[in-house]
Design a protein around this motif. Sequence first.
Motif, PDB file in Angstrom:
ATOM      1  N   THR A 111       0.861  -1.204   0.266  1.00 17.23           N
ATOM      2  CA  THR A 111      -0.173   0.033   0.008  1.00 17.23           C
ATOM      3  C   THR A 111       0.936   1.731  -0.156  1.00 17.23           C
ATOM      4  OG1 THR A 111      -2.079  -1.215   1.406  1.00 17.23           O
ATOM      5  CG2 THR A 111      -2.197   0.771   1.555  1.00 17.23           C
ATOM      6  N   GLU A 112       1.886   1.038   0.444  1.00 14.13           N
ATOM      7  CA  GLU A 112       2.985   2.666   0.712  1.00 14.13           C
ATOM      8  C   GLU A 112       3.427   2.889  -0.689  1.00 14.13           C
ATOM      9  OE1 GLU A 112       6.664   4.256   3.572  1.00 14.13           O
ATOM     10  OE2 GLU A 112       4.439   2.917   4.265  1.00 14.13           O
ATOM     11  N   CYS A 113       3.596   1.438  -1.191  1.00 15.76           N
ATOM     12  CA  CYS A 113       4.021   1.340  -2.148  1.00 15.76           C
ATOM     13  C   CYS A 113       3.568   2.584  -3.473  1.00 15.76           C
ATOM     14  CB  CYS A 113       4.639   0.454  -3.431  1.00 15.76           C
ATOM     15  SG  CYS A 113       6.343  -0.839  -2.583  1.00 15.76           S
ATOM     16  N   VAL A 198       8.515 -17.036  -8.235  1.00 16.18           N
ATOM     17  CA  VAL A 198       7.830 -16.268  -9.645  1.00 16.18           C
ATOM     18  C   VAL A 198       6.499 -15.577  -9.556  1.00 16.18           C
ATOM     19  CG1 VAL A 198       6.640 -17.044 -12.087  1.00 16.18           C
ATOM     20  CG2 VAL A 198       8.578 -18.916 -10.987  1.00 16.18           C
ATOM     21  N   MET A 199       6.077 -16.099  -9.080  1.00 12.55           N
ATOM     22  CA  MET A 199       4.615 -15.161  -8.530  1.00 12.55           C
ATOM     23  C   MET A 199       5.335 -14.280  -7.892  1.00 12.55           C
ATOM     24  SD  MET A 199       1.508 -16.100  -5.895  1.00 12.55           S
ATOM     25  CE  MET A 199       2.850 -15.614  -4.685  1.00 12.55           C
ATOM     26  N   THR A 200       5.446 -13.862  -6.756  1.00 11.19           N
ATOM     27  CA  THR A 200       6.563 -12.709  -6.312  1.00 11.19           C
ATOM     28  C   THR A 200       7.122 -12.412  -6.541  1.00 11.19           C
ATOM     29  OG1 THR A 200       6.545 -14.646  -4.238  1.00 11.19           O
ATOM     30  CG2 THR A 200       7.442 -12.359  -4.394  1.00 11.19           C
ATOM     31  N   SER A 201       7.862 -12.946  -7.754  1.00 12.41           N
ATOM     32  CA  SER A 201       8.703 -12.013  -8.788  1.00 12.41           C
ATOM     33  C   SER A 201       7.456 -10.711  -9.349  1.00 12.41           C
ATOM     34  CB  SER A 201       9.418 -12.221  -9.695  1.00 12.41           C
ATOM     35  OG  SER A 201      10.204 -13.436  -8.525  1.00 12.41           O
ATOM     36  N   LEU A 203       4.826 -10.437  -9.264  1.00 16.26           N
ATOM     37  CA  LEU A 203       3.734  -9.166  -7.845  1.00 16.26           C
ATOM     38  C   LEU A 203       5.040  -7.671  -7.573  1.00 16.26           C
ATOM     39  CD1 LEU A 203       1.966 -10.860  -5.180  1.00 16.26           C
ATOM     40  CD2 LEU A 203       1.132  -9.782  -6.743  1.00 16.26           C
ATOM     41  N   THR A 204       6.384  -8.103  -7.491  1.00 18.19           N
ATOM     42  CA  THR A 204       6.996  -7.201  -7.819  1.00 18.19           C
ATOM     43  C   THR A 204       7.119  -5.972  -8.125  1.00 18.19           C
ATOM     44  OG1 THR A 204       8.277  -8.460  -5.619  1.00 18.19           O
ATOM     45  CG2 THR A 204       9.277  -6.554  -6.449  1.00 18.19           C
ATOM     46  N   VAL A 205       7.366  -6.877  -9.611  1.00 17.42           N
ATOM     47  CA  VAL A 205       7.246  -6.317 -10.851  1.00 17.42           C
ATOM     48  C   VAL A 205       5.972  -5.006 -11.075  1.00 17.42           C
ATOM     49  CG1 VAL A 205       6.906  -5.722 -13.532  1.00 17.42           C
ATOM     50  CG2 VAL A 205       8.814  -7.525 -12.039  1.00 17.42           C
ATOM     51  N   ILE A 206       4.458  -6.194 -10.797  1.00 13.98           N
ATOM     52  CA  ILE A 206       3.973  -5.105 -10.936  1.00 13.98           C
ATOM     53  C   ILE A 206       3.635  -4.128  -9.577  1.00 13.98           C
ATOM     54  CG2 ILE A 206       1.128  -4.869 -10.565  1.00 13.98           C
ATOM     55  CD1 ILE A 206       1.306  -8.109 -11.186  1.00 13.98           C
ATOM     56  N   MET A 261      16.096  -8.270  -3.262  1.00 16.83           N
ATOM     57  CA  MET A 261      16.983  -8.484  -4.436  1.00 16.83           C
ATOM     58  C   MET A 261      18.568  -8.874  -3.737  1.00 16.83           C
ATOM     59  SD  MET A 261      14.594  -7.744  -6.805  1.00 16.83           S
ATOM     60  CE  MET A 261      13.251  -7.211  -6.391  1.00 16.83           C
ATOM     61  N   TYR A 262      18.993  -8.704  -2.706  1.00 15.25           N
ATOM     62  CA  TYR A 262      20.230  -9.470  -2.206  1.00 15.25           C
ATOM     63  C   TYR A 262      19.665 -10.696  -1.700  1.00 15.25           C
ATOM     64  CZ  TYR A 262      24.753  -8.067  -0.131  1.00 15.25           C
ATOM     65  OH  TYR A 262      26.221  -8.584   0.077  1.00 15.25           O
TER      66      TYR A 262
END
Length: 314
Positions: A111-113, A198-201, A203-206, A261-262
Amino acid sequence: MAGGKNSTTITRFILLGFSEFPKLTAVLFSVFLGIYLTTVSWNMGLITLIRMDSHLHTPMYFFLSNLSLLDICYVSTIAPRMLSDFFKKYKFISFMGCTMQYFFFSSLGLTECCLLAAMAYDRYAAVCNPLLYAAIMSPTLCVQMVAGSCITGFFGSFIQLCALFQLHFCGPNVINHFFCDLPQLLILSCSDTFFFQVMTSVLTVIFGLTSVLVIIISYCYIVATILKITSAEGRSKAFNTCASHLTAVTLFFGSGIFIYMYPNSGDSLSQNKLVSVLYTVIIPMLNPLIYSLRNKEIQDALSRCKKRIFSWCY
């Protein structure tokens, strides 16, 4: 845990917290308690000031008051549990408690994003279209943007929660962290986590990439507009309206990128834990300070508030 090698299921986890610093327990507890109380009081104070002063009833401060409320909720998903664990010998947390903590933490983070991206658009409208600013950023649009940020953030986290419930935990149940974060949970899972990653990636992109792109595009237009301003005073005023937001964005996204990402190697766990303190505890405390320190409107509102209180007392 249920018996049987093939049917063993973890029903609770152990949070190590800051157990690597046993001699500093009392000091760390005092520091984090002070930070938590300061965070809540500063953010509540900013919300109250914005609500009380009619001069601050603008879209910018509407978003800022919602950011402050979000930060209070955000830090409260982590800090109370962390503080209560300092003096526990065994820091147990149930599987359901762990997943719920991550769900609310993730929801508020996503939400903060979105909210930071909405605030960047607000700054774009204020700097690039000052004459149409009130028409563009109508009260209805502001409410819709905040509500949309909340709904989108909780929906994105709910998808992760549903996927998390599909994972099986049957091995070690020790989390080397002070809260239930996703990377540590994936390390402990006995299931194949490829689909989840994959799903988390995605969502991260979105969420992450889309928010960052909105912010970058908004500031490209803002910088181009500022460079066209002929007076140094005008450029300085335009820059000051954006500097606080840019600082908050850099701190929030910078620390998040470092953590997610680390690589989670053994050598980096303690370092990741320290960075996690930054974005879960420190940044929510700093945000009201960042937005108030060089903000003349906030300082003027504080002066008016002090005069009002003084007149009530005398």
